[in-house]
Design an enzyme around this catalytic site. Structure first.
Site, PDB file in Angstrom:
ATOM      1  N   MET A 208     -58.197  -8.043   1.075  1.00 37.42           N
ATOM      2  CA  MET A 208     -59.409  -8.090   0.277  1.00 37.42           C
ATOM      3  C   MET A 208     -59.007  -8.007  -1.184  1.00 37.42           C
ATOM      4  O   MET A 208     -58.275  -7.099  -1.588  1.00 37.42           O
ATOM      5  CB  MET A 208     -60.350  -6.941   0.647  1.00 37.42           C
ATOM      6  CG  MET A 208     -60.862  -6.984   2.078  1.00 37.42           C
ATOM      7  SD  MET A 208     -61.582  -8.585   2.555  1.00 37.42           S
ATOM      8  CE  MET A 208     -62.841  -8.807   1.278  1.00 37.42           C
ATOM      9  N   LYS A 209     -59.471  -8.979  -1.976  1.00 36.54           N
ATOM     10  CA  LYS A 209     -59.110  -9.024  -3.394  1.00 36.54           C
ATOM     11  C   LYS A 209     -60.128  -8.250  -4.219  1.00 36.54           C
ATOM     12  O   LYS A 209     -61.338  -8.493  -4.132  1.00 36.54           O
ATOM     13  CB  LYS A 209     -59.040 -10.476  -3.883  1.00 36.54           C
ATOM     14  CG  LYS A 209     -57.818 -11.215  -3.423  1.00 36.54           C
ATOM     15  CD  LYS A 209     -57.749 -12.606  -4.017  1.00 36.54           C
ATOM     16  CE  LYS A 209     -57.264 -12.588  -5.441  1.00 36.54           C
ATOM     17  NZ  LYS A 209     -57.062 -13.960  -5.976  1.00 36.54           N
ATOM     18  N   ILE A 210     -59.608  -7.332  -5.018  1.00 36.55           N
ATOM     19  CA  ILE A 210     -60.445  -6.489  -5.874  1.00 36.55           C
ATOM     20  C   ILE A 210     -59.845  -6.531  -7.277  1.00 36.55           C
ATOM     21  O   ILE A 210     -58.636  -6.334  -7.439  1.00 36.55           O
ATOM     22  CB  ILE A 210     -60.480  -5.047  -5.357  1.00 36.55           C
ATOM     23  CG1 ILE A 210     -61.108  -4.991  -3.956  1.00 36.55           C
ATOM     24  CG2 ILE A 210     -61.242  -4.120  -6.320  1.00 36.55           C
ATOM     25  CD1 ILE A 210     -61.065  -3.619  -3.304  1.00 36.55           C
TER      26      ILE A 210
END
Length: 350
Positions: free
Chosen positions: A128-130
């Site tokens: 998951m890209k944050i």
């Protein structure tokens, strides 16, 4: 040997066998994406129209429809990379999905959405890209604590990197304190070429195309120092894996510079390079990676000092680059939502 990941995903890339060919012939072992890449893919033609029609008929709209489209592609890519994931024990074979830029300013909402989307995807090899903003790194700590792998994106300065790395450590420490397995993967995505595009018109020609690599080397040195720290050694002894550096934004923007400039300078055995297709093909054809990065680099410090004398405040510029990057992703996201909503409405009317 450096890890090469592809910084692109489209349905055509998947269905034509091109991505499978990159995996087989060019040793590509992972993939990254972002809202701008997704927007270009869906806007490029009719490749997604059939899926949009099915999803509209199933009642999807707005961001829910967008994420379904993205997950269709990323799930297929994740399956292509699963052999690399299994063979490497989780070092390779990753794909990434970005949380909505709309909630980037809310740490709690970002964390909750990252956890939900990862569960929805059901793929072990999905990051998951944050974004590595102040609110983003708060979310990173929580998401890591909850056992969800994270790609921390839009990192520019050593301060950005350290904030992301320490959030990762805090998440792992909380897991250990709670009696949980600390083996949760993460990468820190450092953007490189945007530095040089930002200063090209304000520094002497001899400094062109040097700042991005210089800042990246400073970040690498911080990374090495962190992995030598007692704090990290305690986590490693308990089974934690290091958050790896991922060099992003490696396409050369200056036509006068070598097309493999950044990957040649930064590709090393303990980092990852994610490359747009043109750069990947150029590197496969004539790239010359250095193989190692120095733990100390007096030349890099000198280059930073020369930029300072030219009036470049690296900390201030890095803050602006991160802010502009987030704004660009948000603009792409809104454009994509509008485009897909238009297609949904046209389908509903028909």
């Amino acid at each position: 040997m450096t890890r090469l990941w592809l910084d692109n995903i489209t349905r055509a890339l998947l269905r034509s066998g091109t991505l499978a060919g990159y995996i087989e012939r060019l040793s590509v072992t992972g993939l990254t994406s972002n809202p701008t890449i997704l927007e270009r893919a869906i806007d490029a033609g009719g490749d997604y129209d059939a899926s949009i029609r099915v999803l509209v008929e199933a009642g999807f709209s707005g961001e829910a429809l967008l994420f379904e489209l993205a997950l269709e592609d990323l799930s297929e890519a994740a399956d292509l990379f699963r052999p690399a994931f299994d063979a490497s024990g989780g070092d390779d074979g990753w794909v990434s999905l970005e949380v909505s830029p709309r909630i980037a300013g809310d740490a709690a909402q970002t964390a909750a959405e990252a956890i939900r989307l990862h569960a929805q995807a059901g793929k072990h090899n999905l990051f998951m890209k944050i974004p590595g903003t102040a609110e983003g790194v708060r979310a990173v700590e929580e998401v890591i604590f909850r056992g969800v792998p994270v790609n921390v994106t839009l990192l520019f300065t050593p301060e950005h990197y350290l904030a992301a790395a320490l959030a990762y450590l805090r998440g792992l420490e909380r897991r250990l304190a709670a009696g949980l397995d600390p083996e949760v993967e993460s990468v820190a995505s450092v953007f490189v070429s945007r530095w040089d595009a930002a200063v090209k018109d304000s520094v002497a020609p001899e400094l062109h195309n040097r700042l991005g690599i210089t800042v990246a080397k400073a970040i690498y040195q911080e990374h090495v120092a962190l992995l030598a720290s007692e704090r990290w050694r305690k986590l490693a002894a308990a089974g934690a894996r290091p958050q790896r550096l991922l060099w992003a934004s490696l396409g050369t923007k200056d036509p006068a510079a070598p097309d493999t400039l950044y990957v040649d300078a930064l590709a090393t055995h303990d980092t990852i390079c994610t490359l747009p297709e043109q750069t990947l093909q150029a590197f496969a054809d004539h790239g010359e990676a250095i193989g190692t990065l120095p733990k100390e680099d007096s030349d890099a410090r000198a280059v930073r000092e020369l930029h300072r004398l030219e009036g470049v405040d690296v900390t201030e510029l890095g803050t602006r680059l991160q802010r502009d990057g987030l704004a660009a992703f948000a603009a792409s996201w809104e454009k994509l939502l509008s485009s897909v909503e238009g297609k949904r409405e046209a389908r509903a009317s028909a």
